[in-house]
Design an enzyme around this catalytic site. Structure first.
Site, short mmCIF file in Angstrom:
data_model
loop_
_atom_site.label_atom_id
_atom_site.label_comp_id
_atom_site.label_asym_id
_atom_site.label_seq_id
_atom_site.Cartn_x
_atom_site.Cartn_y
_atom_site.Cartn_z
N ASP A 1 3.58 9.51 -0.80
CA ASP A 1 2.38 8.76 -0.40
C ASP A 1 2.15 7.65 -1.41
O ASP A 1 2.27 7.89 -2.62
CB ASP A 1 1.17 9.70 -0.38
CG ASP A 1 0.19 9.39 0.74
OD1 ASP A 1 0.12 8.22 1.14
OD2 ASP A 1 -0.51 10.33 1.19
N HIS B 1 0.82 -1.22 0.00
CA HIS B 1 0.00 0.00 0.00
C HIS B 1 0.85 1.27 0.00
O HIS B 1 0.33 2.36 -0.22
CB HIS B 1 -0.92 0.00 1.22
CG HIS B 1 -2.01 -1.03 1.12
ND1 HIS B 1 -3.31 -0.72 0.81
CD2 HIS B 1 -1.98 -2.38 1.25
CE1 HIS B 1 -4.04 -1.82 0.76
NE2 HIS B 1 -3.25 -2.85 1.03
P1 ADQ Z 1 -2.91 6.17 4.83
O1 ADQ Z 1 -1.52 6.67 4.96
O2 ADQ Z 1 -3.64 5.98 6.08
O3 ADQ Z 1 -3.00 4.84 3.96
P2 ADQ Z 1 -4.84 7.59 2.98
O4 ADQ Z 1 -4.75 6.94 1.68
O5 ADQ Z 1 -4.94 9.06 2.89
O6 ADQ Z 1 -3.62 7.34 3.93
O7 ADQ Z 1 -6.11 7.02 3.73
C1 ADQ Z 1 -6.61 7.65 4.89
C2 ADQ Z 1 -8.04 7.21 5.11
O8 ADQ Z 1 -8.39 7.60 6.43
C3 ADQ Z 1 -9.01 7.88 4.16
O9 ADQ Z 1 -9.99 6.96 3.76
C4 ADQ Z 1 -9.63 8.99 5.01
O10 ADQ Z 1 -10.98 9.28 4.70
C5 ADQ Z 1 -9.55 8.42 6.38
N1 ADQ Z 1 -9.41 9.53 7.33
C6 ADQ Z 1 -8.58 10.55 7.23
N2 ADQ Z 1 -8.78 11.41 8.23
C7 ADQ Z 1 -9.75 10.91 8.98
C8 ADQ Z 1 -10.40 11.34 10.18
N3 ADQ Z 1 -10.08 12.46 10.86
N4 ADQ Z 1 -11.36 10.56 10.67
C9 ADQ Z 1 -11.69 9.42 10.05
N5 ADQ Z 1 -11.12 8.98 8.93
C10 ADQ Z 1 -10.16 9.71 8.41
C11 ADQ Z 1 -2.06 3.93 3.34
C12 ADQ Z 1 -1.04 4.58 2.39
C13 ADQ Z 1 -1.78 5.40 1.35
C14 ADQ Z 1 -2.77 4.53 0.60
C15 ADQ Z 1 -3.66 3.76 1.57
C16 ADQ Z 1 -4.52 2.72 0.86
O11 ADQ Z 1 -0.14 5.40 3.13
O12 ADQ Z 1 -0.86 5.98 0.44
O13 ADQ Z 1 -3.60 5.34 -0.20
O14 ADQ Z 1 -2.87 3.06 2.54
O15 ADQ Z 1 -3.75 1.87 0.09
#
Ligand code: ADQ
Length: 534
Positions: A385, A177
């Site tokens: 990311d 991921h």
């Molecule tokens: P993350 O680094 O966690 O994931 P991201 O892809 O941005 O990053 O996913 C975050 C998720 O958490 C999103 O669905 C978002 O809606 C949710 N979220 C963010 N802030 C929130 C809040 N305050 N309350 C509740 N939910 C919240 C890792 C990798 C990424 C990759 C994903 C999936 O680092 O690059 O996109 O896995 O593969």
């Protein structure tokens, strides 16, 4: 462990009592929670992976192996919401060594361009090996003959190889991921050969971005002596396929939220609560040093200081979800971010009017969707990311095609969302220009950019991602590769399609000395020219 809402007795499993589809991830798709009567229960975790796999796992009577989130003995296997859950036990030392140490203080920073220096500790490596073995043994126990096993993410990179040794009949997929780093960074890893051998135990290795796939192919040849050709990777008598599968979101769910009258009313209320400013800028991240929060705040602060954004008409909302709070680097980051927020508000706020609303909290999906609807400019500016789902969620929520997405070139999402205001997040002046341009864009310009991104997401949602990966894995030959497959490789390598020159200086085995010399002479320009941008 007595938990209110799970069934301790497993319903009928696949054919011989084992499972045809097994998913392994660091965490189970459920969290510890409390029901209305105050009794402990499980609640389905939010998040894209769970949403994507839930229907498939239900349909195929699948099992999910993962940690339940607390140290100590594991609960007995149970069923939640139609999925068979097999908890893995971690001791306090495992949590410190495998999870907080090797996974999140070594691999995480190293795979994210070392934006914070990775720490190396031999005792962490031991825990990482031991926990990976525990996962592999659990999968070997529960997988039916010839089953599909899908291993997720950087915590479990040794599992495919370990599982292949235990159960050569399985078809094993691995999806990373986060970014897969370029050669010169990966080679810092003390466990580098072991990790490559682990990953090459899979039949199918998936990455978020084509650059990660290229980096992997290069390292497979250099560190594991795999034969890498245009046709694929040949390793220890088997085909290994490395491919790019950009993850996505549940677009239908996001659209449903965007159309929900309660969510729309809440979005209007949020704007009122913010003082009805001309421009609402929003950022939503885990509070992680890879997310570029400090550079973003610096750029915003300078725009206010220079009068390019009017503090009386602009508000930024920075949501920063608490994460990995036991790790020193995360505590230090929190202090720096909070100091910067205070500085900006100290310099530019007025009575009853702040410039940055900083929310160190988690929100439910509806509240997040309301925030997306309320935001004129969405700032997604990570330093690195794997994908970034927030960028996709914002675009999918903007049903009327308005809204301006400022997106880092270093997020995997930039490869798909090229109509966004793409920006180098390390360049504060470029960030300032992108924020100012996005804030000034009229509705026509916003729609011109937003509509193609929304159309792309409708075609490439999370269900398409999961089924795409599993269909490809389904096509992998069960067990060891056939002799026909070997013959194909020999023919490819011999018919003028020479194996790619994919060596680097850290090569340790599998090459003749002449190849190794050639590799060394090619190293510097390859390393310099293959740094990923997404
Ligand atoms: P993350 O680094 O966690 O994931 P991201 O892809 O941005 O990053 O996913 C975050 C998720 O958490 C999103 O669905 C978002 O809606 C949710 N979220 C963010 N802030 C929130 C809040 N305050 N309350 C509740 N939910 C919240 C890792 C990798 C990424 C990759 C994903 C999936 O680092 O690059 O996109 O896995 O593969």
């Amino acid at each position: 462990m007595a938990l209110a809402n799970h069934t301790a007795i497993l319903p009928r499993r696949a054919a011989d009592g084992r499972y045809d589809l097994v998913v392994l991830a660091n965490r189970l798709p459920v969290d510890h929670a409390t029901d209305d009567d105050g009794r402990p229960c499980w609640r389905r975790s939010p998040g894209g992976l769970v949403t994507a796999l839930h229907p498939i796992m239900k349909r195929r009577a699948g099992a999910w192996i993962g940690w339940h989130g607390r140290s100590g003995p594991a609960p007995t296997p149970f069923v939640h919401d139609g999925i068979h859950l097999h908890p893995i036990a971690l001791t306090d030392d495992d949590v410190a060594g495998y999870y907080e140490g090797q996974s999140n203080a070594t691999i995480w920073p190293l795979y994210h361009d070392a934006v914070e220096p990775p720490s190396f500790d031999r005792s962490w490596q031991e825990h990482y090996r031991a926990v990976n073995r525990r996962f592999a043994e659990a999968a070997a126990r529960v997988a039916a003959p010839g089953a599909l096993v899908w291993v997720h993410d950087y915590h479990l990179q040794l599992v495919p190889g370990m599982l292949r040794d235990l159960r050569p009949d399985l078809r094993i997929g691995f999806f990373l991921h986060i970014p897969f780093p370029p050669v010169e960074l990966f080679c810092q890893m003390p466990m580098r050969e072991e990790i490559m051998r682990g990953l090459l135990g899979a039949d199918l290795v998936g990455f978020q971005h084509a650059q990660g796939t290229r980096n992997f192919r290069m390292l497979a040849a250099d560190l594991a002596g795999a034969k890498v050709t245009d046709g694929g990777i040949w390793y220890e008598g088997r085909d290994v396929v490395a491919e790019t599968f950009p993850i996505s979101i549940d677009v239908a769910e996001q659209q449903r939220l965007a159309a929900d009258p309660a969510v729309r009313a809440r979005a209007a209320e949020i704007r009122r609560e913010l003082g009805d400013p001309r421009t609402v800028m929003l950022a939503v991240d885990r509070l992680d040093y890879t997310k570029g929060i400090e550079c973003r705040l610096r750029a915003y602060g300078e725009l206010l200081a220079q009068g390019r954004l009017d503090p009386a008409e602009t508000v930024m909302v920075q949501v920063a979800v608490p994460t990995r709070q036991q790790i020193d680097q995360y505590q230090a980051l929190r202090e720096r971010v909070e100091r910067e927020v205070s500085r900006i508000n100290g310099d530019h706020a007025g009575i009853g009017r702040v410039c940055v609303h900083y929310l160190h909290q988690s929100f439910d999906r509806a509240e997040l969707a309301a925030l997306y609807l309320a935001a004129d400019v969405m700032a997604v500016t990570p330093l690195r990311d794997g994908m970034n789902l927030v960028a996709k969620e914002y675009a999918a929520t903007r049903a009327d095609g308005t809204g301006a997405l400022v997106l880092s070139e270093f997020a995997g999402a930039a490869a798909e969302l090229g109509e966004a205001w793409l920006v180098n997040p390390h360049d504060v002046d470029a960030l300032k220009d992108a924020f100012a341009d996005a804030a000034a864009a009229d509705a026509a310009e916003q729609r011109r950019r937003m509509e193609p991104m929304r159309a792309h997401l409708r075609r490439h949602d999370v269900n398409a991602w999961a089924t795409g990966f599993l269909n490809q894995l389904d096509r992998a030959p069960s067990g060891c590769a056939s002799s026909a497959s070997r013959a194909r490789h020999v023919a490819r390598a011999g018919d003028g399609a020479r194996p790619h020159p994919v060596q680097c200086a850290c090569r340790v085995g599998g090459s003749s000395s002449a190849e190794a010399r050639g590799a060394r002479s090619r190293t510097s320009h390859l390393a310099a020219g293959t740094r990923p941008i997404g």
